[in-house]
Design an enzyme around this catalytic site. Structure first.
Site, mmCIF file in Angstrom:
data_model
loop_
_atom_site.group_PDB
_atom_site.id
_atom_site.type_symbol
_atom_site.label_atom_id
_atom_site.label_comp_id
_atom_site.label_asym_id
_atom_site.label_seq_id
_atom_site.Cartn_x
_atom_site.Cartn_y
_atom_site.Cartn_z
ATOM 1 N N SER A 227 1.225 -2.674 6.533
ATOM 2 C CA SER A 227 1.750 -3.327 5.333
ATOM 3 C C SER A 227 1.410 -2.619 4.025
ATOM 4 O O SER A 227 1.885 -3.029 2.961
ATOM 5 C CB SER A 227 1.256 -4.778 5.269
ATOM 6 O OG SER A 227 -0.144 -4.839 5.125
ATOM 7 N N LYS A 272 -2.465 -12.425 0.188
ATOM 8 C CA LYS A 272 -2.331 -11.195 -0.600
ATOM 9 C C LYS A 272 -2.019 -11.510 -2.063
ATOM 10 O O LYS A 272 -2.515 -10.828 -2.969
ATOM 11 C CB LYS A 272 -1.262 -10.300 0.015
ATOM 12 C CG LYS A 272 -1.685 -9.744 1.373
ATOM 13 C CD LYS A 272 -0.610 -8.910 2.026
ATOM 14 C CE LYS A 272 -1.107 -8.374 3.372
ATOM 15 N NZ LYS A 272 -0.094 -7.566 4.073
#
EC number: 3.4.21.53
Length: 334
Positions: A227, A272
Protein backbone atom coordinates in the site's frame (compact mmCIF):
# COMPACT_ATOMS: atom_id res chain seq x y z
CA UNK A 1 -7.67 -10.80 30.86
CA UNK A 2 -4.03 -9.72 30.57
CA UNK A 3 -2.89 -13.08 29.19
CA UNK A 4 -5.90 -14.63 27.41
CA UNK A 5 -5.54 -14.55 23.61
CA UNK A 6 -9.04 -14.20 22.10
CA UNK A 7 -9.66 -14.93 18.37
CA UNK A 8 -9.47 -11.29 17.29
CA UNK A 9 -7.08 -9.03 15.44
CA UNK A 10 -6.59 -5.36 16.29
CA UNK A 11 -5.78 -2.69 13.69
CA UNK A 12 -4.56 0.67 14.98
CA UNK A 13 -2.83 3.70 13.41
CA UNK A 14 0.79 2.89 12.61
CA UNK A 15 3.70 5.23 11.99
CA UNK A 16 3.82 7.47 8.95
CA UNK A 17 7.06 8.08 7.04
CA UNK A 18 8.03 11.02 4.83
CA UNK A 19 9.19 9.63 1.48
CA UNK A 20 11.07 12.89 0.84
CA UNK A 21 13.02 12.60 4.10
CA UNK A 22 15.36 10.16 5.80
CA UNK A 23 14.56 6.57 6.65
CA UNK A 24 13.36 6.31 10.27
CA UNK A 25 16.23 6.17 12.75
CA UNK A 26 18.91 6.90 10.14
CA UNK A 27 20.58 9.74 8.27
CA UNK A 28 20.05 7.92 4.95
CA UNK A 29 17.45 9.24 2.50
CA UNK A 30 14.41 7.00 2.19
CA UNK A 31 14.64 7.29 -1.62
CA UNK A 32 17.85 7.75 -3.60
CA UNK A 33 18.10 8.37 -7.34
CA UNK A 34 21.29 8.08 -9.38
CA UNK A 35 21.86 8.52 -13.10
CA UNK A 36 19.82 11.68 -13.64
CA UNK A 37 19.42 15.15 -12.16
CA UNK A 38 17.40 15.52 -8.95
CA UNK A 39 15.93 18.67 -7.43
CA UNK A 40 15.48 19.99 -3.88
CA UNK A 41 11.96 20.01 -2.51
CA UNK A 42 10.05 20.93 0.62
CA UNK A 43 6.91 19.80 2.35
CA UNK A 44 6.26 16.15 3.13
CA UNK A 45 4.82 13.15 1.31
CA UNK A 46 4.03 10.67 4.07
CA UNK A 47 3.24 7.01 3.47
CA UNK A 48 0.87 5.62 6.07
CA UNK A 49 0.76 2.27 7.84
CA UNK A 50 -1.46 0.12 10.04
CA UNK A 51 -0.23 -1.68 13.14
CA UNK A 52 -1.93 -5.07 13.44
CA UNK A 53 -1.89 -7.45 16.40
CA UNK A 54 -3.55 -10.83 16.69
CA UNK A 55 -1.77 -12.68 13.90
CA UNK A 56 0.66 -15.58 14.15
CA UNK A 57 3.49 -14.63 16.49
CA UNK A 58 1.75 -11.38 17.51
CA UNK A 59 -1.14 -12.39 19.80
CA UNK A 60 -3.59 -9.85 21.15
CA UNK A 61 -4.74 -10.12 24.75
CA UNK A 62 -8.31 -9.71 25.91
CA UNK A 63 -7.37 -6.40 27.55
CA UNK A 64 -6.02 -5.11 24.23
CA UNK A 65 -9.16 -6.23 22.41
CA UNK A 66 -11.39 -4.44 24.91
CA UNK A 67 -9.20 -1.36 24.62
CA UNK A 68 -9.60 -1.57 20.85
CA UNK A 69 -13.37 -1.67 21.13
CA UNK A 70 -13.28 1.44 23.30
CA UNK A 71 -10.88 3.33 21.04
CA UNK A 72 -12.15 5.64 18.33
CA UNK A 73 -9.25 4.90 15.98
CA UNK A 74 -8.84 1.13 16.38
CA UNK A 75 -10.72 -1.66 14.60
CA UNK A 76 -11.27 -5.08 16.13
CA UNK A 77 -12.14 -7.87 13.71
CA UNK A 78 -12.14 -11.67 13.65
CA UNK A 79 -8.60 -13.00 13.33
CA UNK A 80 -9.40 -14.90 10.12
CA UNK A 81 -10.54 -11.65 8.48
CA UNK A 82 -7.00 -10.28 8.81
CA UNK A 83 -4.84 -13.41 8.58
CA UNK A 84 -4.90 -16.74 6.79
CA UNK A 85 -5.30 -19.34 9.57
CA UNK A 86 -2.81 -21.60 7.78
CA UNK A 87 -0.03 -19.00 7.72
CA UNK A 88 2.85 -18.90 10.16
CA UNK A 89 4.57 -15.75 11.38
CA UNK A 90 7.36 -16.42 8.87
CA UNK A 91 4.81 -16.80 6.05
CA UNK A 92 3.20 -13.46 6.90
CA UNK A 93 6.54 -11.66 7.07
CA UNK A 94 7.78 -13.18 3.80
CA UNK A 95 4.59 -12.27 1.94
CA UNK A 96 4.68 -8.74 3.31
CA UNK A 97 8.33 -8.31 2.28
CA UNK A 98 7.67 -9.60 -1.24
CA UNK A 99 4.72 -7.23 -1.60
CA UNK A 100 6.86 -4.27 -0.57
CA UNK A 101 9.60 -5.26 -3.02
CA UNK A 102 7.07 -5.51 -5.85
CA UNK A 103 5.57 -2.19 -4.76
CA UNK A 104 8.97 -0.49 -5.03
CA UNK A 105 9.48 -1.80 -8.57
CA UNK A 106 6.00 -0.71 -9.60
CA UNK A 107 6.49 2.71 -8.02
CA UNK A 108 9.75 3.24 -9.88
CA UNK A 109 8.31 2.24 -13.25
CA UNK A 110 5.11 4.25 -12.69
CA UNK A 111 7.04 7.37 -11.67
CA UNK A 112 9.47 7.23 -14.59
CA UNK A 113 6.62 6.54 -17.02
CA UNK A 114 4.70 9.52 -15.60
CA UNK A 115 7.77 11.66 -16.35
CA UNK A 116 8.00 10.32 -19.93
CA UNK A 117 11.12 8.23 -19.43
CA UNK A 118 11.47 5.27 -21.74
CA UNK A 119 11.24 2.17 -19.53
CA UNK A 120 11.70 -0.96 -21.68
CA UNK A 121 9.85 -3.87 -20.13
CA UNK A 122 9.48 -7.55 -20.94
CA UNK A 123 6.10 -8.87 -19.84
CA UNK A 124 6.76 -12.34 -18.46
CA UNK A 125 3.82 -14.54 -17.51
CA UNK A 126 3.93 -15.57 -13.84
CA UNK A 127 0.61 -17.43 -13.93
CA UNK A 128 -3.03 -17.19 -14.95
CA UNK A 129 -6.21 -16.65 -12.96
CA UNK A 130 -8.19 -19.83 -12.26
CA UNK A 131 -10.94 -20.17 -14.89
CA UNK A 132 -9.75 -16.91 -16.50
CA UNK A 133 -9.67 -16.31 -20.27
CA UNK A 134 -5.99 -17.29 -20.63
CA UNK A 135 -6.12 -20.44 -18.49
CA UNK A 136 -4.68 -23.31 -20.56
CA UNK A 137 -3.53 -20.89 -23.27
CA UNK A 138 -0.60 -19.14 -21.58
CA UNK A 139 2.14 -20.80 -19.58
CA UNK A 140 4.44 -19.59 -16.83
CA UNK A 141 7.56 -18.17 -18.47
CA UNK A 142 5.82 -17.00 -21.65
CA UNK A 143 6.66 -13.47 -22.78
CA UNK A 144 3.92 -11.24 -24.22
CA UNK A 145 5.43 -9.35 -27.16
CA UNK A 146 2.39 -7.98 -29.01
CA UNK A 147 -1.38 -7.69 -28.98
CA UNK A 148 -3.84 -7.25 -31.86
CA UNK A 149 -7.37 -6.17 -30.97
CA UNK A 150 -9.13 -5.93 -34.31
CA UNK A 151 -6.27 -3.96 -35.85
CA UNK A 152 -2.58 -4.15 -36.57
CA UNK A 153 -0.53 -5.72 -33.76
CA UNK A 154 0.75 -3.34 -31.10
CA UNK A 155 4.22 -4.06 -29.75
CA UNK A 156 4.14 -4.50 -25.98
CA UNK A 157 7.09 -2.39 -24.89
CA UNK A 158 5.62 -1.71 -21.44
CA UNK A 159 2.81 -2.73 -19.14
CA UNK A 160 1.20 0.67 -19.77
CA UNK A 161 0.85 -0.17 -23.48
CA UNK A 162 -0.92 -3.44 -22.67
CA UNK A 163 -3.13 -1.70 -20.12
CA UNK A 164 -4.12 1.04 -22.59
CA UNK A 165 -5.03 -1.44 -25.34
CA UNK A 166 -7.14 -3.55 -22.99
CA UNK A 167 -8.88 -0.47 -21.57
CA UNK A 168 -10.00 0.44 -25.12
CA UNK A 169 -11.10 -3.12 -25.98
CA UNK A 170 -14.72 -4.11 -25.14
CA UNK A 171 -15.06 -7.24 -23.01
CA UNK A 172 -15.81 -10.40 -24.94
CA UNK A 173 -13.51 -9.35 -27.79
CA UNK A 174 -11.14 -11.79 -29.45
CA UNK A 175 -7.57 -10.52 -29.29
CA UNK A 176 -4.45 -12.12 -30.65
CA UNK A 177 -1.41 -12.19 -28.42
CA UNK A 178 2.08 -12.57 -29.79
CA UNK A 179 3.65 -14.96 -27.30
CA UNK A 180 7.33 -15.86 -27.17
CA UNK A 181 7.70 -19.42 -25.87
CA UNK A 182 10.88 -21.50 -25.95
CA UNK A 183 12.53 -18.99 -28.28
CA UNK A 184 9.71 -18.95 -30.84
CA UNK A 185 6.83 -16.51 -31.28
CA UNK A 186 3.37 -18.07 -31.35
CA UNK A 187 -0.02 -16.38 -31.90
CA UNK A 188 -2.56 -17.07 -29.16
CA UNK A 189 -6.21 -16.04 -29.52
CA UNK A 190 -7.99 -15.01 -26.33
CA UNK A 191 -11.60 -13.98 -25.67
CA UNK A 192 -11.27 -11.23 -23.08
CA UNK A 193 -13.13 -10.90 -19.78
CA UNK A 194 -14.82 -7.80 -18.36
CA UNK A 195 -12.71 -5.43 -16.23
CA UNK A 196 -15.84 -3.80 -14.79
CA UNK A 197 -15.16 -0.45 -16.48
CA UNK A 198 -16.02 -1.24 -20.09
CA UNK A 199 -12.57 -2.61 -20.89
CA UNK A 200 -11.01 -6.06 -21.04
CA UNK A 201 -9.03 -8.40 -18.84
CA UNK A 202 -6.74 -11.26 -19.81
CA UNK A 203 -6.63 -12.87 -16.39
CA UNK A 204 -2.86 -13.12 -16.44
CA UNK A 205 -0.28 -12.33 -13.75
CA UNK A 206 2.76 -10.48 -15.05
CA UNK A 207 6.28 -10.64 -13.63
CA UNK A 208 8.03 -7.81 -15.49
CA UNK A 209 11.67 -7.71 -16.50
CA UNK A 210 12.40 -3.98 -16.37
CA UNK A 211 15.38 -2.13 -17.85
CA UNK A 212 15.43 1.03 -15.74
CA UNK A 213 17.09 4.12 -17.27
CA UNK A 214 18.08 5.41 -13.78
CA UNK A 215 18.91 3.74 -10.48
CA UNK A 216 16.34 4.18 -7.72
CA UNK A 217 16.98 2.80 -4.23
CA UNK A 218 14.83 2.55 -1.12
CA UNK A 219 15.89 2.42 2.54
CA UNK A 220 12.74 0.94 4.08
CA UNK A 221 12.76 -1.47 7.00
CA UNK A 222 9.97 -2.91 9.13
CA UNK A 223 7.30 -1.78 6.67
CA UNK A 224 5.72 -4.32 4.35
CA UNK A 225 2.78 -4.81 2.05
CA UNK A 226 1.85 -3.09 -1.22
CA UNK A 227 0.00 0.00 0.00
CA UNK A 228 2.98 2.40 0.06
CA UNK A 229 3.16 2.32 -3.74
CA UNK A 230 1.43 5.63 -4.42
CA UNK A 231 3.47 7.69 -1.97
CA UNK A 232 6.76 6.11 -3.08
CA UNK A 233 5.83 6.97 -6.66
CA UNK A 234 5.08 10.57 -5.78
CA UNK A 235 8.34 10.85 -3.83
CA UNK A 236 10.29 9.82 -6.93
CA UNK A 237 8.29 12.19 -9.16
CA UNK A 238 8.91 15.10 -6.77
CA UNK A 239 12.66 14.42 -6.63
CA UNK A 240 12.91 14.36 -10.43
CA UNK A 241 10.75 17.46 -10.99
CA UNK A 242 11.89 21.08 -10.54
CA UNK A 243 10.07 22.79 -7.70
CA UNK A 244 7.90 21.22 -5.04
CA UNK A 245 4.85 19.05 -5.67
CA UNK A 246 3.46 19.82 -2.21
CA UNK A 247 4.10 23.55 -2.08
CA UNK A 248 5.39 23.02 1.46
CA UNK A 249 2.27 21.23 2.68
CA UNK A 250 2.20 17.99 4.66
CA UNK A 251 0.46 15.43 2.43
CA UNK A 252 -0.17 11.81 3.36
CA UNK A 253 -1.76 9.03 1.39
CA UNK A 254 -2.04 5.38 0.54
CA UNK A 255 -2.77 3.08 -2.38
CA UNK A 256 -1.22 0.33 -4.42
CA UNK A 257 0.32 1.24 -7.78
CA UNK A 258 0.69 -1.03 -10.77
CA UNK A 259 3.15 -0.74 -13.63
CA UNK A 260 0.65 1.33 -15.64
CA UNK A 261 0.26 3.90 -12.84
CA UNK A 262 -3.23 2.82 -11.75
CA UNK A 263 -3.96 3.31 -8.04
CA UNK A 264 -5.66 0.40 -6.26
CA UNK A 265 -7.56 0.03 -2.97
CA UNK A 266 -6.04 -0.95 0.36
CA UNK A 267 -7.17 -2.00 3.84
CA UNK A 268 -7.14 -0.12 7.12
CA UNK A 269 -7.81 3.31 5.66
CA UNK A 270 -9.54 4.58 8.80
CA UNK A 271 -6.38 3.90 10.80
CA UNK A 272 -4.22 5.50 8.11
CA UNK A 273 -6.34 8.65 8.14
CA UNK A 274 -5.98 8.89 11.92
CA UNK A 275 -2.21 8.33 11.75
CA UNK A 276 -1.83 10.93 9.01
CA UNK A 277 -3.63 13.63 10.97
CA UNK A 278 -1.76 12.71 14.16
CA UNK A 279 1.51 13.35 12.29
CA UNK A 280 0.46 16.73 10.92
CA UNK A 281 -1.00 15.95 7.48
CA UNK A 282 -3.41 18.49 6.04
CA UNK A 283 -4.20 16.57 2.85
CA UNK A 284 -4.67 12.85 2.22
CA UNK A 285 -4.65 11.05 -1.15
CA UNK A 286 -6.96 8.01 -1.11
CA UNK A 287 -7.82 5.46 -3.81
CA UNK A 288 -11.21 6.13 -5.40
CA UNK A 289 -12.26 2.57 -4.54
CA UNK A 290 -11.77 3.28 -0.83
CA UNK A 291 -14.10 6.28 -0.74
CA UNK A 292 -16.90 4.23 0.81
CA UNK A 293 -14.60 3.28 3.69
CA UNK A 294 -13.61 6.90 4.29
CA UNK A 295 -17.11 8.07 5.18
CA UNK A 296 -17.30 8.90 8.88
CA UNK A 297 -13.59 8.25 9.44
CA UNK A 298 -12.03 11.57 8.40
CA UNK A 299 -10.42 13.43 11.34
CA UNK A 300 -11.05 17.16 11.72
CA UNK A 301 -8.52 19.24 9.81
CA UNK A 302 -7.80 16.60 7.15
CA UNK A 303 -8.93 16.96 3.53
CA UNK A 304 -9.21 13.69 1.58
CA UNK A 305 -8.83 13.67 -2.21
CA UNK A 306 -9.85 10.68 -4.33
CA UNK A 307 -7.35 9.56 -6.98
CA UNK A 308 -7.49 6.76 -9.55
CA UNK A 309 -4.07 7.09 -11.21
CA UNK A 310 -0.63 8.54 -10.52
CA UNK A 311 -1.48 11.33 -12.97
CA UNK A 312 -4.56 12.16 -10.86
CA UNK A 313 -2.39 12.34 -7.74
CA UNK A 314 0.20 14.60 -9.39
CA UNK A 315 -2.58 16.88 -10.68
CA UNK A 316 -4.13 17.00 -7.19
CA UNK A 317 -0.82 18.01 -5.62
CA UNK A 318 -0.32 20.70 -8.25
CA UNK A 319 -3.81 22.03 -7.48
CA UNK A 320 -3.03 22.14 -3.75
CA UNK A 321 0.24 23.95 -4.43
CA UNK A 322 -1.47 26.52 -6.66
CA UNK A 323 -4.52 26.96 -4.43
CA UNK A 324 -6.92 25.46 -7.00
CA UNK A 325 -8.59 23.05 -4.61
CA UNK A 326 -12.25 23.83 -5.27
CA UNK A 327 -12.62 21.32 -8.10
CA UNK A 328 -10.72 18.43 -6.49
CA UNK A 329 -12.68 15.19 -6.16
CA UNK A 330 -13.21 14.81 -2.44
CA UNK A 331 -13.59 11.50 -0.65
CA UNK A 332 -16.28 11.42 0.61
CA UNK A 333 -17.98 14.02 -1.54
CA UNK A 334 -18.94 17.18 0.40
Amino acid sequence: MLVITPPYAIQSPGPTVDTLGDAPGTDAPLITVEGTETYPTDGELRLTTVSTRGGPGFPATAAQVIGGWLSGTTTVLPREAAFDPEQTREDVEQESTLQMSSSQTNATVAALTELDYDVPTELRVAGTSPHGPTTGLLEEGDTLVSIAAGAEPTELTSFAVLSDVLADTPPGSTVTLGVERAGEETPVEVVTADDGNGGSLLGVMISPEVDLPVDVGFAIENIGGPSAGLMLTLGIVDMLTPGSLTGGAVVAGTGTVDLAGDVGPIGGIAQKLAGARRDGAEWFLAPVENCGDVTGAVPDGLEVVAVDTVSDAVAALEAVTEGRTGDLERCPAP
